[in-house]
Enzyme design. Structure first.
Site, PDB file in Angstrom:
ATOM      1  N   ASP A  30       0.912  -1.313  -0.053  1.00  0.00           N
ATOM      2  CA  ASP A  30      -0.132  -0.207   0.033  1.00  0.00           C
ATOM      3  C   ASP A  30       0.881   1.184  -0.174  1.00  0.00           C
ATOM      4  O   ASP A  30       0.355   2.394  -0.635  1.00  0.00           O
ATOM      5  CB  ASP A  30      -0.931  -0.151   1.170  1.00  0.00           C
ATOM      6  CG  ASP A  30      -1.994  -1.031   0.957  1.00  0.00           C
ATOM      7  OD1 ASP A  30      -3.077  -0.904   0.550  1.00  0.00           O
ATOM      8  OD2 ASP A  30      -1.984  -2.209   1.616  1.00  0.00           O
ATOM      9  N   LYS A  78      -1.018  -5.092   4.212  1.00  0.00           N
ATOM     10  CA  LYS A  78      -2.225  -5.568   4.948  1.00  0.00           C
ATOM     11  C   LYS A  78      -1.708  -6.159   6.277  1.00  0.00           C
ATOM     12  O   LYS A  78      -0.543  -6.893   6.303  1.00  0.00           O
ATOM     13  CB  LYS A  78      -3.204  -6.687   4.304  1.00  0.00           C
ATOM     14  CG  LYS A  78      -4.357  -7.050   4.925  1.00  0.00           C
ATOM     15  CD  LYS A  78      -5.313  -5.831   5.229  1.00  0.00           C
ATOM     16  CE  LYS A  78      -5.818  -4.961   3.972  1.00  0.00           C
ATOM     17  NZ  LYS A  78      -6.570  -3.825   4.308  1.00  0.00           N
TER      18      LYS A  78
END
Length: 226
Positions: free
Chosen positions: A119, A130
């Protein structure tokens, strides 16, 4: 019309980017490899190919006999609900496991490499992904298993020096206490639910981008992508 045209241009660019990530990443995948994934970094997260799953798809398309083990990815179960489904649609052999089983199968020699998405990536290679990714990375290092991050260059934040500067989102308690609306924990229990964690660069074997594969020293090599 202008907005729609721009959206289609972005889609086309994303597809080309993800395909390039898959082509570069496929160089690291050997025949008969079993690949562990965590969360969803496939077509449902991007466009058409995905990032981590683009590598899996390219390896499969090139004729390599590969298998995938997908972590369920609690608490939102992206691995179970999304990644496993995507791979089934592509007829790529996939086995679903609980998050706390990864170390067991690594120790047994059942996993040849780990590929995850990202991310956000700091200038030194620290990577936010995550929640649970950090755990998998530590386990991979302990068991001498390559740990790869697959992400476009746009994921790299050239303005931050390390993962310590990445804020971590705290999500609602119900994601942990409930599954599909059904309570699985005592009413009123305290919950912590960070959506992401940061994997320090020392646990990362390489970062696979559309511009090529980046190896340590990450800070020195990542800046070349700017």
């Amino acid at each position: 019309k202008i907005i729609l045209d721009e959206a289609r241009r972005m889609e086309s660019e994303d597809i080309d980017t993800n395909k390039a990530i898959g082509i570069f990443g496929n160089e690291l995948i050997k025949d008969n490899y079993t690949i562990l994934t965590h969360c969803n970094a496939g077509a449902l997260a991007t466009c058409e190919y995905g990032t981590a799953l683009s590598i899996v798809r390219m390896a499969h398309a090139s004729g390599k006999n590969i298998k995938v083990i997908a972590d369920e990815t609690r608490p939102y179960l992206q691995g179970a609900r999304l990644t496993a489904w995507e791979l089934q649609q592509d007829k790529i052999p996939v086995t679903l496991i609980c998050d706390n089983m990864a170390g067991h199968f690594m120790k047994l020699g059942k996993i040849d490499c780990v590929i995850v998405g990202a991310d956000r990536i700091a200038l030194n290679g620290d990577t936010a992904n995550k929640i649970g990714t950090y755990t998998v990375a530590v386990l991979a290092k302990e068991n001498n298993i390559p740990f790869y991050v697959a992400a476009p260059v746009s994921t790299i934040d050239f303005t931050i020096e390390s993962g310590d500067e990445i804020p971590i989102e705290e999500r609602k308690a119900e994601e942990v206490t409930h599954i599909k609306g059904i309570r699985i924990a005592p009413d009123g229990v305290c919950v912590m639910n960070p959506a992401f964690d940061v994997t320090p660069n020392k646990y990362i074997t390489a970062i696979i981008t559309e511009k090529g594969i980046v190896y340590p020293p990450f800070k020195e090599n990542i800046i070349k992508l700017k």
